[in-house]
Design a protein around this motif. Structure first.
Motif, mmCIF file in Angstrom:
data_model
loop_
_atom_site.group_PDB
_atom_site.id
_atom_site.type_symbol
_atom_site.label_atom_id
_atom_site.label_comp_id
_atom_site.label_asym_id
_atom_site.label_seq_id
_atom_site.Cartn_x
_atom_site.Cartn_y
_atom_site.Cartn_z
ATOM 1 N N ILE A 323 0.941 -1.351 -0.027
ATOM 2 C CA ILE A 323 0.120 -0.008 -0.036
ATOM 3 C C ILE A 323 0.736 1.368 0.128
ATOM 4 O O ILE A 323 0.617 2.134 -0.767
ATOM 5 C CB ILE A 323 -1.020 -0.024 1.090
ATOM 6 N N VAL A 324 1.828 1.416 0.885
ATOM 7 C CA VAL A 324 2.598 2.333 1.068
ATOM 8 C C VAL A 324 3.774 2.697 -0.138
ATOM 9 O O VAL A 324 3.780 3.798 -0.679
ATOM 10 C CB VAL A 324 3.534 2.488 2.219
ATOM 11 N N SER A 325 4.150 1.480 -0.813
ATOM 12 C CA SER A 325 4.960 1.636 -1.851
ATOM 13 C C SER A 325 4.657 1.908 -3.172
ATOM 14 O O SER A 325 5.034 2.154 -4.489
ATOM 15 C CB SER A 325 5.902 0.470 -2.105
ATOM 16 N N GLY A 326 3.096 1.367 -3.112
ATOM 17 C CA GLY A 326 2.100 1.855 -4.310
ATOM 18 C C GLY A 326 2.250 0.414 -5.225
ATOM 19 O O GLY A 326 1.540 0.510 -6.405
ATOM 20 N N THR A 327 2.669 -0.517 -4.896
ATOM 21 C CA THR A 327 2.529 -1.805 -5.641
ATOM 22 C C THR A 327 1.283 -2.606 -5.336
ATOM 23 O O THR A 327 0.983 -3.454 -6.228
ATOM 24 C CB THR A 327 3.670 -2.887 -5.180
ATOM 25 N N ILE A 328 0.562 -2.052 -4.305
ATOM 26 C CA ILE A 328 -0.889 -2.595 -4.435
ATOM 27 C C ILE A 328 -1.816 -1.397 -4.620
ATOM 28 O O ILE A 328 -1.616 -0.226 -3.580
ATOM 29 C CB ILE A 328 -1.055 -3.135 -2.722
ATOM 30 N N LYS A 329 -2.787 -1.582 -5.540
ATOM 31 C CA LYS A 329 -3.603 -0.526 -5.647
ATOM 32 C C LYS A 329 -5.134 -0.623 -5.335
ATOM 33 O O LYS A 329 -5.800 0.146 -4.792
ATOM 34 C CB LYS A 329 -3.646 -0.207 -7.465
ATOM 35 N N ASN A 330 -5.374 -1.888 -5.201
ATOM 36 C CA ASN A 330 -6.774 -2.316 -4.630
ATOM 37 C C ASN A 330 -6.680 -3.725 -4.157
ATOM 38 O O ASN A 330 -5.688 -4.498 -4.255
ATOM 39 C CB ASN A 330 -7.557 -2.053 -5.861
ATOM 40 N N ASP A 331 -7.721 -4.257 -3.712
ATOM 41 C CA ASP A 331 -7.809 -5.766 -3.404
ATOM 42 C C ASP A 331 -7.596 -6.927 -4.456
ATOM 43 O O ASP A 331 -7.129 -7.671 -4.194
ATOM 44 C CB ASP A 331 -9.328 -5.924 -2.909
ATOM 45 N N LYS A 332 -7.819 -6.324 -5.633
ATOM 46 C CA LYS A 332 -7.260 -7.317 -6.672
ATOM 47 C C LYS A 332 -5.960 -7.655 -6.944
ATOM 48 O O LYS A 332 -5.604 -8.778 -7.167
ATOM 49 C CB LYS A 332 -7.757 -6.715 -8.252
ATOM 50 N N ASP A 333 -5.220 -6.483 -6.696
ATOM 51 C CA ASP A 333 -3.758 -6.949 -6.489
ATOM 52 C C ASP A 333 -3.154 -7.886 -5.442
ATOM 53 O O ASP A 333 -2.239 -8.490 -5.754
ATOM 54 C CB ASP A 333 -2.948 -5.618 -6.414
ATOM 55 N N VAL A 334 -3.871 -7.844 -4.516
ATOM 56 C CA VAL A 334 -3.650 -8.719 -3.180
ATOM 57 C C VAL A 334 -3.986 -10.166 -3.574
ATOM 58 O O VAL A 334 -3.152 -10.965 -3.428
ATOM 59 C CB VAL A 334 -4.414 -8.386 -1.701
ATOM 60 N N ILE A 335 -5.071 -10.200 -4.088
ATOM 61 C CA ILE A 335 -5.793 -11.647 -4.729
ATOM 62 C C ILE A 335 -4.777 -12.125 -5.621
ATOM 63 O O ILE A 335 -4.552 -13.371 -5.846
ATOM 64 C CB ILE A 335 -7.268 -11.564 -5.044
ATOM 65 N N LYS A 336 -4.272 -11.322 -6.665
ATOM 66 C CA LYS A 336 -3.475 -11.830 -7.590
ATOM 67 C C LYS A 336 -2.289 -12.257 -7.206
ATOM 68 O O LYS A 336 -1.593 -13.457 -7.639
ATOM 69 C CB LYS A 336 -3.245 -10.593 -8.508
ATOM 70 N N ALA A 337 -1.557 -11.650 -6.156
ATOM 71 C CA ALA A 337 -0.127 -12.125 -5.372
ATOM 72 C C ALA A 337 -0.510 -13.448 -4.840
ATOM 73 O O ALA A 337 0.365 -14.425 -5.020
ATOM 74 C CB ALA A 337 0.090 -11.178 -4.650
ATOM 75 N N MET A 338 -1.882 -13.554 -4.123
ATOM 76 C CA MET A 338 -1.804 -14.958 -3.460
ATOM 77 C C MET A 338 -2.152 -16.029 -4.355
ATOM 78 O O MET A 338 -1.620 -17.141 -4.307
ATOM 79 C CB MET A 338 -3.176 -14.769 -2.581
ATOM 80 N N SER A 339 -2.706 -15.574 -5.545
ATOM 81 C CA SER A 339 -3.419 -16.476 -6.675
ATOM 82 C C SER A 339 -1.993 -17.186 -7.403
ATOM 83 O O SER A 339 -1.681 -18.157 -7.548
ATOM 84 C CB SER A 339 -4.213 -16.055 -7.705
ATOM 85 N N THR A 340 -1.030 -16.247 -7.490
ATOM 86 C CA THR A 340 0.286 -16.276 -8.342
ATOM 87 C C THR A 340 1.030 -17.290 -7.346
ATOM 88 O O THR A 340 1.691 -18.195 -7.845
ATOM 89 C CB THR A 340 1.124 -15.304 -8.515
ATOM 90 N N ALA A 341 1.038 -17.027 -6.024
ATOM 91 C CA ALA A 341 1.837 -18.214 -5.080
ATOM 92 C C ALA A 341 1.120 -19.488 -5.209
ATOM 93 O O ALA A 341 1.771 -20.563 -5.345
ATOM 94 C CB ALA A 341 1.536 -17.557 -3.675
ATOM 95 N N MET A 342 -0.223 -19.576 -5.163
ATOM 96 C CA MET A 342 -0.961 -20.755 -5.295
ATOM 97 C C MET A 342 -0.661 -21.376 -6.669
ATOM 98 O O MET A 342 -0.665 -22.622 -6.657
ATOM 99 C CB MET A 342 -2.249 -20.693 -5.144
ATOM 100 N N GLY A 343 -0.397 -20.624 -7.644
ATOM 101 C CA GLY A 343 -0.244 -21.133 -8.928
ATOM 102 C C GLY A 343 0.905 -22.005 -9.166
ATOM 103 O O GLY A 343 1.197 -22.752 -9.983
ATOM 104 N N THR A 344 1.824 -21.494 -8.187
ATOM 105 C CA THR A 344 3.264 -22.231 -8.061
ATOM 106 C C THR A 344 3.252 -23.635 -7.432
ATOM 107 O O THR A 344 4.062 -24.298 -7.400
ATOM 108 C CB THR A 344 4.511 -21.423 -7.593
ATOM 109 N N MET A 345 2.150 -23.981 -6.888
ATOM 110 C CA MET A 345 1.967 -24.979 -6.059
ATOM 111 C C MET A 345 1.320 -26.163 -6.791
ATOM 112 O O MET A 345 1.115 -27.121 -6.009
ATOM 113 C CB MET A 345 1.259 -24.799 -4.910
ATOM 114 N N GLY A 346 0.954 -26.183 -7.901
ATOM 115 C CA GLY A 346 0.156 -27.165 -8.703
ATOM 116 C C GLY A 346 1.027 -28.351 -8.643
ATOM 117 O O GLY A 346 0.243 -29.424 -8.308
ATOM 118 N N GLY A 347 2.216 -28.449 -8.954
ATOM 119 C CA GLY A 347 2.943 -29.644 -8.849
ATOM 120 C C GLY A 347 2.931 -30.327 -7.563
ATOM 121 O O GLY A 347 3.183 -31.577 -7.348
ATOM 122 N N TYR A 348 3.006 -29.474 -6.450
ATOM 123 C CA TYR A 348 2.951 -29.894 -5.088
ATOM 124 C C TYR A 348 1.922 -30.692 -4.656
ATOM 125 O O TYR A 348 1.529 -31.693 -4.094
ATOM 126 C CB TYR A 348 3.255 -28.876 -4.238
#
Length: 511
Positions: A323-348
């Motif tokens: 929020i402070v650095s500007g890399t998060i503009k809204n809630d969608k950015d947060v969900i995207k970061a979480m989804s990206t992390a989950m996306g790397t766990m497919g093989g796991y």
């Protein structure tokens, strides 16, 4: 050494490396290995059942003895069990939920740039004399953020060394040694702790042992190991690797190490939020009537609440930084970061499904108990117990790691056999897991089959286009040897002193 002798030595060494790579490449994927092992359990269970195989299982903790017999999976009851419990085996597989929950917070901290900026700030604020130690230390600490150390800190190590007019490959090697060679060491609990603990608990259940261990079970030892790995990594870099590489003749990199004003403000805000989070957690856990205590104890929180706390430990400062650095503009950015992390766990996820079936089959058929008891009795008969056995186990784990890179995949295969076996010989499951972690970490950096090994080679080729697998392994081999010897020596000292290896975790079972 003459040039000819050196070339001959390198030729023999490369032949050895090529042999390791060739053998490793012939091994199937870890998922396939679990499928094959599950089929093997089915066949062996039928043979053992028909032969009437049974053992007397002595539980040293409860001082009770019971007879267990082999149970076949290749009959009507076994078929119903495999079909009817497949989903439950998967969803109930303890490591599955623990890792996924923790990764939600790590994903936000990584996706917003907090981890990257924190690592840059750390090395930029370090005096020149301590830069090697800080790069190794930062590598060790970065493994709490899963793969971030490989993709952020390893190339960053090269840039840092270049900025001090030192050989970039030495900086890369130092970072790689910390990230991968010191993979199990840390001052904080990360995703690996609940992951391995979950598999250990599954193995205990499969072995008929009514016992569970905590994610903090190796914490004391791994805390001290962080400083050991940092010291060893620094010594090897400055005394062996860097002199061998010589002066760097290539061009200097253009990569920026600058921390921007926005990033600096984000870091300050994230640090404040982390302090506030820590204060809140202390209020919730330390007072006599703390909210997270049940009947005046934190046992339930440690067993069940620690993983969500790890998630929040990364999530809170990650959100504030974004929020402070500007890399998060809204809630969608947060969900995207979480989804990206989950996306790397497919093989796991795929790995977990088949690993869960294998472990549950071991439990149902009683083969784990039979193998563990028989193996323990054999080792007792030949007198191969105690410290020599633990050292041999570390070496075996390190050797297997050359061919199967995934820590969870190897432990999923080894734990159902070695956890009950070592238990029968008087070692706690916490200590057996600790020994495995030493062997598993030390040889990561010399295995061509480690998932990020090829990526590190590509990073190195940026500074030396002739760098190949053999070059990287020969560079990292001194670290691997030093870590294996040093870490094993630390374990031996710990063993002889009989120190606890974690909260409520010891080396030997109570008599």
């Amino acid at each position: 050494m003459s040039k000819t002798s050196k070339q001959q030595k390198n030729g023999l060494f490369n032949k050895f490396l090529n042999g390791v790579e060739a053998v490793g490449n012939k091994l199937p994927h870890p998922v396939t290995i679990f499928i094959l092992l599950s089929v093997a359990v089915m066949i062996v269970s039928e043979i053992a059942s028909r032969a009437g195989l049974a053992v007397n299982f002595y539980d040293a903790k409860y001082k009770t003895e019971k007879m267990v017999e082999a149970v076949s999976l290749l009959n009507a009851d076994g078929l119903r069990y495999m079909i009817n419990t497949a989903t439950e085996n998967f969803t109930g597989f303890h490591p599955l939920g623990t890792v996924l929950v923790a990764m939600l917070g790590v994903g936000v901290a990584e996706g917003t740039g907090l981890i990257n900026t924190a690592l840059k700030k750390l090395v930029l604020s370090t005096p020149k004399k301590l830069i090697t130690a800080v790069v190794v230390f930062a590598g060790v600490m970065s493994n709490i953020a899963s793969d971030a150390g490989y993709v952020v800190l390893v190339p960053l190590g090269a840039i840092v060394f270049l900025s001090f007019k030192r050989h970039p490959l030495a900086g890369m090697a130092a970072a790689f040694a910390g990230v991968s060679g010191g993979f199990s060491a840390n001052l904080l609990l990360g995703t690996l702790d609940p992951l391995l603990t979950g598999i250990t608990n599954e193995a205990l259940s499969a072995g008929g042992i009514d016992l569970t261990i905590l994610p903090t079970s190796n914490y004391y030892f791994m805390f001290v190991s962080t400083f050991l790995i940092t010291l060893l990594g620094t010594w090897v870099t400055e005394k062996i690797v860097e002199p061998r590489l010589g002066e760097y003749k290539g061009g200097y990199a253009d990569d920026s190490m600058e921390v921007t004003q926005k990033e600096r403000k984000g870091l300050i805000a994230a640090g404040i939020s982390l302090l506030v989070f820590g204060a809140v957690m202390l209020l919730l856990t330390l007072p006599e009537n703390a909210a997270l205590k049940a009947d005046g104890q934190l046992k339930q929180f440690i067993y069940h609440g620690l993983v969500p706390t790890i998630m929040l430990f990364f999530l809170v400062p990650g959100l504030v930084y974004g929020i402070v650095s500007g890399t998060i503009k809204n809630d969608k950015d947060v969900i995207k970061a979480m989804s990206t992390a989950m996306g790397t766990m497919g093989g796991y996820l795929v790995l977990c499904f088949f690993a869960a079936q294998f472990i549950k089959y071991f439990s149902y058929t009683n083969l784990g108990i039979i193998l563990a008891v028989s193996g323990a009795n054999f080792l007792k008969a030949i007198g191969f117990t105690g410290l020599p056995l633990i050292i041999a186990f570390i070496i075996v784990a390190g050797f297997i790691n050359l061919f199967i890179g995934s820590a969870s995949a190897k432990w999923g295969i080894m734990a159902p056999v070695f956890i009950p076996m070592m238990y029968q010989l008087g070692f706690t499951p916490e200590f057996t897991q600790l020994a495995y972690r030493i062997g598993d970490s030390c040889t990561n950096i010399i295995s061509p089959l480690m998932s990020y090994f090829a990526v590190i080679v590509v990073f190195a080729q940026k500074y030396d286009k002739d760098t190949g697998i053999g070059t990287l392994i020969s560079t990292m081999l001194p670290y691997s040897i030093a870590f294996l010897l040093g870490w094993t020596a630390l374990m031996i000292g710990w063993y002889l002193l009989g120190l606890p290896i974690g909260p409520e975790a010891f080396i030997h079972l109570p008599m």
